[in-house]
Design a protein around this motif. Structure first.
Motif, PDB file in Angstrom:
ATOM      1  N   GLN A 162       0.872  -1.272  -0.028  1.00 23.75           N
ATOM      2  CA  GLN A 162      -0.036   0.086   0.143  1.00 23.75           C
ATOM      3  C   GLN A 162       0.911   1.276  -0.048  1.00 23.75           C
ATOM      4  O   GLN A 162       0.418   2.139  -0.594  1.00 23.75           O
ATOM      5  N   ARG A 163       2.020   1.145   0.806  1.00 25.47           N
ATOM      6  CA  ARG A 163       2.718   2.313   0.937  1.00 25.47           C
ATOM      7  C   ARG A 163       3.540   2.417  -0.404  1.00 25.47           C
ATOM      8  O   ARG A 163       3.568   3.820  -0.934  1.00 25.47           O
ATOM      9  N   PHE A 164       4.026   1.659  -0.959  1.00 21.45           N
ATOM     10  CA  PHE A 164       4.541   1.680  -2.453  1.00 21.45           C
ATOM     11  C   PHE A 164       3.450   2.178  -3.395  1.00 21.45           C
ATOM     12  O   PHE A 164       3.976   3.010  -4.208  1.00 21.45           O
ATOM     13  N   ALA A 165       2.210   1.797  -3.334  1.00 17.84           N
ATOM     14  CA  ALA A 165       1.434   2.115  -4.453  1.00 17.84           C
ATOM     15  C   ALA A 165       0.691   3.557  -4.142  1.00 17.84           C
ATOM     16  O   ALA A 165       0.365   3.931  -5.161  1.00 17.84           O
ATOM     17  N   ALA A 166       1.183   4.310  -3.073  1.00 19.74           N
ATOM     18  CA  ALA A 166       1.097   5.729  -2.965  1.00 19.74           C
ATOM     19  C   ALA A 166       1.900   6.580  -4.042  1.00 19.74           C
ATOM     20  O   ALA A 166       1.744   7.660  -4.319  1.00 19.74           O
ATOM     21  N   ASN A 167       2.937   5.955  -4.777  1.00 23.84           N
ATOM     22  CA  ASN A 167       3.876   6.526  -5.603  1.00 23.84           C
ATOM     23  C   ASN A 167       3.034   6.011  -7.019  1.00 23.84           C
ATOM     24  O   ASN A 167       3.549   4.898  -7.574  1.00 23.84           O
ATOM     25  N   THR A 168       2.361   6.663  -7.773  1.00 20.21           N
ATOM     26  CA  THR A 168       1.639   6.406  -8.840  1.00 20.21           C
ATOM     27  C   THR A 168       2.683   5.860 -10.019  1.00 20.21           C
ATOM     28  O   THR A 168       2.049   5.164 -11.034  1.00 20.21           O
ATOM     29  N   ASP A 169       3.856   6.234 -10.096  1.00 18.69           N
ATOM     30  CA  ASP A 169       4.635   5.941 -11.130  1.00 18.69           C
ATOM     31  C   ASP A 169       5.290   4.499 -10.785  1.00 18.69           C
ATOM     32  O   ASP A 169       6.267   4.054 -11.740  1.00 18.69           O
ATOM     33  N   LEU A 170       5.041   3.806  -9.679  1.00 16.99           N
ATOM     34  CA  LEU A 170       5.505   2.385  -9.500  1.00 16.99           C
ATOM     35  C   LEU A 170       4.435   1.369  -9.781  1.00 16.99           C
ATOM     36  O   LEU A 170       2.919   1.580  -9.406  1.00 16.99           O
ATOM     37  N   LYS A 171       4.793   0.295 -10.102  1.00 17.90           N
ATOM     38  CA  LYS A 171       4.084  -0.585 -10.384  1.00 17.90           C
ATOM     39  C   LYS A 171       4.203  -1.702  -9.293  1.00 17.90           C
ATOM     40  O   LYS A 171       5.309  -2.049  -9.092  1.00 17.90           O
ATOM     41  N   VAL A 172       3.079  -2.327  -8.570  1.00 17.01           N
ATOM     42  CA  VAL A 172       3.368  -2.895  -7.294  1.00 17.01           C
ATOM     43  C   VAL A 172       2.556  -4.306  -7.409  1.00 17.01           C
ATOM     44  O   VAL A 172       1.253  -4.133  -7.950  1.00 17.01           O
ATOM     45  N   LEU A 173       3.260  -5.442  -7.455  1.00 13.77           N
ATOM     46  CA  LEU A 173       2.417  -6.715  -7.197  1.00 13.77           C
ATOM     47  C   LEU A 173       2.485  -7.253  -5.826  1.00 13.77           C
ATOM     48  O   LEU A 173       3.331  -7.152  -5.007  1.00 13.77           O
ATOM     49  N   LEU A 174       1.292  -7.490  -5.278  1.00 14.93           N
ATOM     50  CA  LEU A 174       1.047  -8.134  -4.027  1.00 14.93           C
ATOM     51  C   LEU A 174       0.481  -9.662  -3.918  1.00 14.93           C
ATOM     52  O   LEU A 174      -0.631  -9.823  -4.643  1.00 14.93           O
ATOM     53  N   CYS A 175       1.171 -10.525  -3.388  1.00 13.60           N
ATOM     54  CA  CYS A 175       0.764 -11.913  -3.210  1.00 13.60           C
ATOM     55  C   CYS A 175       0.561 -11.925  -1.638  1.00 13.60           C
ATOM     56  O   CYS A 175       1.447 -11.816  -0.810  1.00 13.60           O
ATOM     57  N   GLY A 176      -0.650 -12.643  -1.193  1.00 14.15           N
ATOM     58  CA  GLY A 176      -0.873 -13.036   0.088  1.00 14.15           C
ATOM     59  C   GLY A 176      -2.289 -13.725   0.197  1.00 14.15           C
ATOM     60  O   GLY A 176      -3.010 -13.601  -1.160  1.00 14.15           O
ATOM     61  N   PRO A 177      -2.738 -14.087   1.013  1.00  6.06           N
ATOM     62  CA  PRO A 177      -4.083 -14.508   1.257  1.00  6.06           C
ATOM     63  C   PRO A 177      -5.233 -13.475   1.158  1.00  6.06           C
ATOM     64  O   PRO A 177      -5.364 -12.907   2.323  1.00  6.06           O
ATOM     65  N   ILE A 178      -5.820 -13.131  -0.057  1.00  8.87           N
ATOM     66  CA  ILE A 178      -6.432 -11.859  -0.068  1.00  8.87           C
ATOM     67  C   ILE A 178      -7.859 -12.176  -0.317  1.00  8.87           C
ATOM     68  O   ILE A 178      -8.270 -12.718  -1.172  1.00  8.87           O
ATOM     69  N   GLY A 179      -8.840 -11.777   0.780  1.00 10.01           N
ATOM     70  CA  GLY A 179     -10.263 -12.161   0.817  1.00 10.01           C
ATOM     71  C   GLY A 179     -10.932 -10.893   0.139  1.00 10.01           C
ATOM     72  O   GLY A 179     -10.338 -10.081   0.006  1.00 10.01           O
ATOM     73  N   PRO A 180     -12.026 -11.071   0.241  1.00  8.86           N
ATOM     74  CA  PRO A 180     -13.103 -10.099  -0.679  1.00  8.86           C
ATOM     75  C   PRO A 180     -12.898  -8.536   0.076  1.00  8.86           C
ATOM     76  O   PRO A 180     -12.847  -7.535  -0.486  1.00  8.86           O
TER      77      PRO A 180
END
Length: 496
Positions: free
Chosen positions: A165-183
């Protein structure tokens, strides 16, 4: 006429002293106040915010924090993610019918009574902690009470998700997140965070964050600092179920930085499963292409054998960078027989010289050297009132800006402000300290106008900066993750 001349003289002198305030902000405040008082001009003026030590330090940070020459473009983060339910710890425990008894730590929580004892134990110290709750049904009941409690808030949780989330605040960065992600978690994530379909699951993992304020009292216990106690019954993250999905996603995503977290969640597993999974972690990390820096974010742990295994079973040598706080640092040293391991806990503010000694030992014993093939070259240490970045010379650039940026975000995020508000923060770092206790370190005197202090020791450079501590923190959860992410964002890794 005499009265007019007296008033004019007083006005002129007041103007002169005011100029001194503006032109000589480093002149001790006591000297300025004495000068004012000797002229009998009434109450001394309060130094305006920008000229306070806090204001000067924040301004100095802003001048120091510059972008690295080579910036990250794609950051992959994994593998622990959940929904944080944030609530007043005292109010929740009262709602559960609990009363404050004797504070006592528990490595694993088995009951509501264990929860109450562990919570007040750490609340009395003002220290953060995280524990596994073994009883699924009891945890479900507590979680339901917490989620429905008036004032309960739901946030993105888990080190990986928070860093993403913190990295995603920089809109020129592409961020991949892997984890157990529910709705619910998917709904809370920034639109700039890409989640592989294989990471999505039908049910969210919930972590309960019991917060307390500085000075808050419950029975005989009084919190010296604002902080939080975290607990969960989290099996997906505990087994690091998304590790293989994470690593397999990297080939297509092509990151230039990888951030790994969640090893501490394995504490709820059996020793046999811990050993097996740790070997799989090392194998997975080795599959990441050479040359891509890997940052490992540690978190609160109680299992010394697990921590020792993380240090010794090739995990440390396989990663490039570490992020950790004072509890994790001391526990690491105790688990692996490092410096100051006889210290049971920090007495108040962690001693800078002792912290420096342990950081030096980690990099000397487990970091890269001419005789060792380890990748570890960087450690970002953070505690409430100061941060230290330690790097092996020749591998990282822009670390002065990185440590300052990490400290700045601690002040802004805790106070929920865009920039540092000098009236809402306080400078609590030691005004002077020794850089080592294992050898004859040098004495440092803090200067708010030059807030980043640098020193060297046998091929390792240390960058120290104070933190401007929020007086009335809005939220303490995730500060360490934001600090590490911000420090990494401003860091530049030299290619091998």
């Amino acid at each position: 006429m005499a009265l007019w001349r007296g008033s004019a003289c007083a006005g002129f002198l007041a103007l002169a002293v005011g100029c001194v305030f503006l032109l000589e902000p480093e002149l001790p405040g006591s000297a300025l106040h004495s000068l004012w008082s000797s002229l009998r001009l009434g109450p001394a003026p309060v130094s305006p915010g920008p000229l306070s030590p806090e204001g000067r330090l924040a301004a100095a940070w802003d001048a120091l924090i510059v972008q690295p020459a080579r910036r990250w473009r794609r950051v992959a983060v994994g593998v622990n993610a959940c929904v944080d339910v944030v609530i007043s710890g005292v109010k929740l425990l009262q709602a559960l019918g609990l009363s404050p008894g004797n504070g006592r730590d528990h490595a694993v929580l088995h009951s509501k009574s264990d929860l109450e004892e562990a919570f007040v134990y750490f609340m009395g110290k003002g220290a953060a902690a995280e524990r596994f709750f073994s009883d699924k049904e009891t945890f479900h009941d507590i979680a339901q009470t917490a989620s429905e409690f008036p004032g309960a808030q739901h946030y993105v949780g888990g080190n990986a998700a928070l860093i993403g989330q913190r990295f995603a605040a920089n809109t020129d960065l592409k961020v991949l997140l892997c984890g157990p992600i529910g709705p619910k978690l998917h709904e809370l994530l920034d639109d700039n965070v890409f989640v592989p379909p294989e990471s999505l699951q039908e049910v969210d993992e919930f972590h309960l964050i019991l917060e307390y304020l500085a000075g808050e009292e419950w029975g005989p216990f009084k919190a010296p600092h604002a902080n939080r106690f975290i607990f969960s019954h989290d099996l997906s993250n505990g087994a690091m179920n998304m590790l293989e999905v994470f690593v397999s996603s990297l080939e297509e995503f092509q990151p230039d930085l990888v951030v790994l977290s969640g090893l501490h969640m394995m504490e709820g597993q059996s020793k046999e499963l811990q050993r097996k999974r740790l070997l799989e972690v090392v194998t997975s990390i080795s599959d990441i292409p050479t040359g891509i820096p890997i940052h490992l974010e540690l978190a609160s742990m109680t299992n010394r054998e697990l921590m020792s295994s993380i240090v010794h079973q090739q995990v440390f040598p396989a990663v490039t960078s570490l992020g950790l706080n004072e509890q994790e640092l001391l526990f690491l040293s105790q688990s692996a027989s490092g410096p100051h391991a006889s210290l049971s806990s920090w007495d108040g503010i962690p001693d800078v010289g002792m912290v420096s000694d342990i950081l030096f030992w980690i990099l000397k014993e487990h970091g890269r050297s001419k005789s060792r093939s380890s990748d570890l070259t960087r450690i970002h240490f953070h505690t409430l009132v100061y941060h230290i970045l330690a790097t092996v010379d020749g591998h990282w650039a822009n670390q002065l800006a990185a440590v300052a940026a990490g400290a700045r975000v601690a002040g802004t995020q805790a106070c929920a402000t865009e920039t540092i508000d000098a009236s809402r923060v306080s400078l609590r770092a030691p005004q002077e300290f020794m850089t080592s206790h294992s050898e004859s370190g040098s004495k440092i005197v803090l200067n708010p106008n030059k807030p980043v202090v640098e020193w060297h020791r046998e091929g390792i450079t240390f960058y120290f900066t104070p933190v401007l501590v929020c007086k009335d923190p809005i939220r303490t959860v995730g500060l360490g993750d934001a600090i590490s992410a911000e420090g990494l964002f401003y860091s530049e890794a030299h290619p091998d």
